[in-house]
Scaffold this motif. Sequence first.
Motif, PDB file in Angstrom:
ATOM      1  N   MET A 154       4.926 -27.614  18.033  1.00  0.00           N
ATOM      2  CA  MET A 154       3.588 -28.514  18.322  1.00  0.00           C
ATOM      3  C   MET A 154       3.062 -29.167  17.406  1.00  0.00           C
ATOM      4  O   MET A 154       2.215 -28.285  16.423  1.00  0.00           O
ATOM      5  N   PRO A 155       3.257 -30.369  17.252  1.00  0.00           N
ATOM      6  CA  PRO A 155       2.452 -31.043  16.023  1.00  0.00           C
ATOM      7  C   PRO A 155       1.201 -31.173  16.395  1.00  0.00           C
ATOM      8  O   PRO A 155       0.555 -31.275  17.375  1.00  0.00           O
ATOM      9  N   TYR A 156       0.466 -31.005  15.470  1.00  0.00           N
ATOM     10  CA  TYR A 156      -1.109 -31.141  15.329  1.00  0.00           C
ATOM     11  C   TYR A 156      -1.618 -31.598  13.932  1.00  0.00           C
ATOM     12  O   TYR A 156      -0.905 -31.481  12.920  1.00  0.00           O
ATOM     13  N   THR A 157      -2.996 -32.106  13.882  1.00  0.00           N
ATOM     14  CA  THR A 157      -3.646 -32.182  12.554  1.00  0.00           C
ATOM     15  C   THR A 157      -4.823 -31.219  12.813  1.00  0.00           C
ATOM     16  O   THR A 157      -5.335 -30.754  13.913  1.00  0.00           O
ATOM     17  N   SER A 158      -5.263 -30.864  11.536  1.00  0.00           N
ATOM     18  CA  SER A 158      -6.223 -29.872  11.321  1.00  0.00           C
ATOM     19  C   SER A 158      -7.125 -30.307  10.037  1.00  0.00           C
ATOM     20  O   SER A 158      -6.740 -30.841   8.999  1.00  0.00           O
ATOM     21  N   SER A 182      -6.248 -32.841  16.695  1.00  0.00           N
ATOM     22  CA  SER A 182      -5.592 -33.667  17.638  1.00  0.00           C
ATOM     23  C   SER A 182      -4.203 -32.835  17.701  1.00  0.00           C
ATOM     24  O   SER A 182      -3.907 -32.071  16.711  1.00  0.00           O
ATOM     25  N   LEU A 183      -3.533 -32.953  18.767  1.00  0.00           N
ATOM     26  CA  LEU A 183      -2.239 -32.321  19.109  1.00  0.00           C
ATOM     27  C   LEU A 183      -1.596 -32.866  20.233  1.00  0.00           C
ATOM     28  O   LEU A 183      -2.038 -33.877  20.961  1.00  0.00           O
ATOM     29  N   PHE A 184      -0.199 -32.828  19.970  1.00  0.00           N
ATOM     30  CA  PHE A 184       0.741 -33.249  21.021  1.00  0.00           C
ATOM     31  C   PHE A 184       1.256 -32.081  21.954  1.00  0.00           C
ATOM     32  O   PHE A 184       1.366 -30.901  21.438  1.00  0.00           O
ATOM     33  N   ASN A 185       1.621 -32.071  23.292  1.00  0.00           N
ATOM     34  CA  ASN A 185       2.155 -30.998  24.150  1.00  0.00           C
ATOM     35  C   ASN A 185       3.538 -31.292  24.254  1.00  0.00           C
ATOM     36  O   ASN A 185       4.055 -32.406  23.927  1.00  0.00           O
ATOM     37  N   SER A 196      -2.429 -28.187  27.482  1.00  0.00           N
ATOM     38  CA  SER A 196      -1.161 -27.944  26.653  1.00  0.00           C
ATOM     39  C   SER A 196      -0.591 -26.565  26.987  1.00  0.00           C
ATOM     40  O   SER A 196      -1.210 -25.485  27.021  1.00  0.00           O
ATOM     41  N   TYR A 197       0.605 -26.747  27.370  1.00  0.00           N
ATOM     42  CA  TYR A 197       1.418 -25.297  27.741  1.00  0.00           C
ATOM     43  C   TYR A 197       0.674 -24.702  28.965  1.00  0.00           C
ATOM     44  O   TYR A 197       0.760 -23.456  28.810  1.00  0.00           O
ATOM     45  N   GLY A 198       0.135 -25.437  29.742  1.00  0.00           N
ATOM     46  CA  GLY A 198      -0.460 -24.700  30.929  1.00  0.00           C
ATOM     47  C   GLY A 198      -1.984 -24.419  30.430  1.00  0.00           C
ATOM     48  O   GLY A 198      -2.688 -23.972  31.445  1.00  0.00           O
ATOM     49  N   ALA A 199      -2.579 -24.421  29.375  1.00  0.00           N
ATOM     50  CA  ALA A 199      -3.780 -24.047  28.985  1.00  0.00           C
ATOM     51  C   ALA A 199      -4.636 -25.208  28.924  1.00  0.00           C
ATOM     52  O   ALA A 199      -4.265 -26.335  28.301  1.00  0.00           O
ATOM     53  N   ILE A 200      -5.924 -25.043  29.317  1.00  0.00           N
ATOM     54  CA  ILE A 200      -6.992 -26.249  29.286  1.00  0.00           C
ATOM     55  C   ILE A 200      -7.309 -26.074  27.779  1.00  0.00           C
ATOM     56  O   ILE A 200      -8.061 -24.966  27.294  1.00  0.00           O
ATOM     57  N   MET A 201      -7.440 -27.064  27.086  1.00  0.00           N
ATOM     58  CA  MET A 201      -7.954 -27.198  25.940  1.00  0.00           C
ATOM     59  C   MET A 201      -9.276 -27.671  25.803  1.00  0.00           C
ATOM     60  O   MET A 201      -9.646 -28.749  25.995  1.00  0.00           O
TER      61      MET A 201
END
Length: 82
Positions: free
Chosen positions: A1-5, A12-15, A43-48
């Motif tokens: 899962m690519p993300y920035t931190s 930010s992230l991709f699902n 993302s992956y069924g979870a509410i972010m």
Amino acid sequence: MPYTSANGYMFSLFNKDGEIGIRFSKEVQEKYIKEFNSSIYKSYGAIMKGYVLIPESMLEDLDNVSHYLNESYDYVTSLEPK
């Protein structure tokens, strides 16, 4: 899962569906959900919580997306470091 931190927080992230979510403060999140005609990011069924789903149509203007990423970066760097 690519993300920035930054500062110990993802902003930010991709699902797995290739959707992009960008993190904002609660007030800004509510504003952008209405403005973008979007929703809370999942993302992956979870509410972010805190993340807004960036509509695919917005990806045509990368300068605009860059603006939102910078705004998100500024938000997370204002939080207490983890």
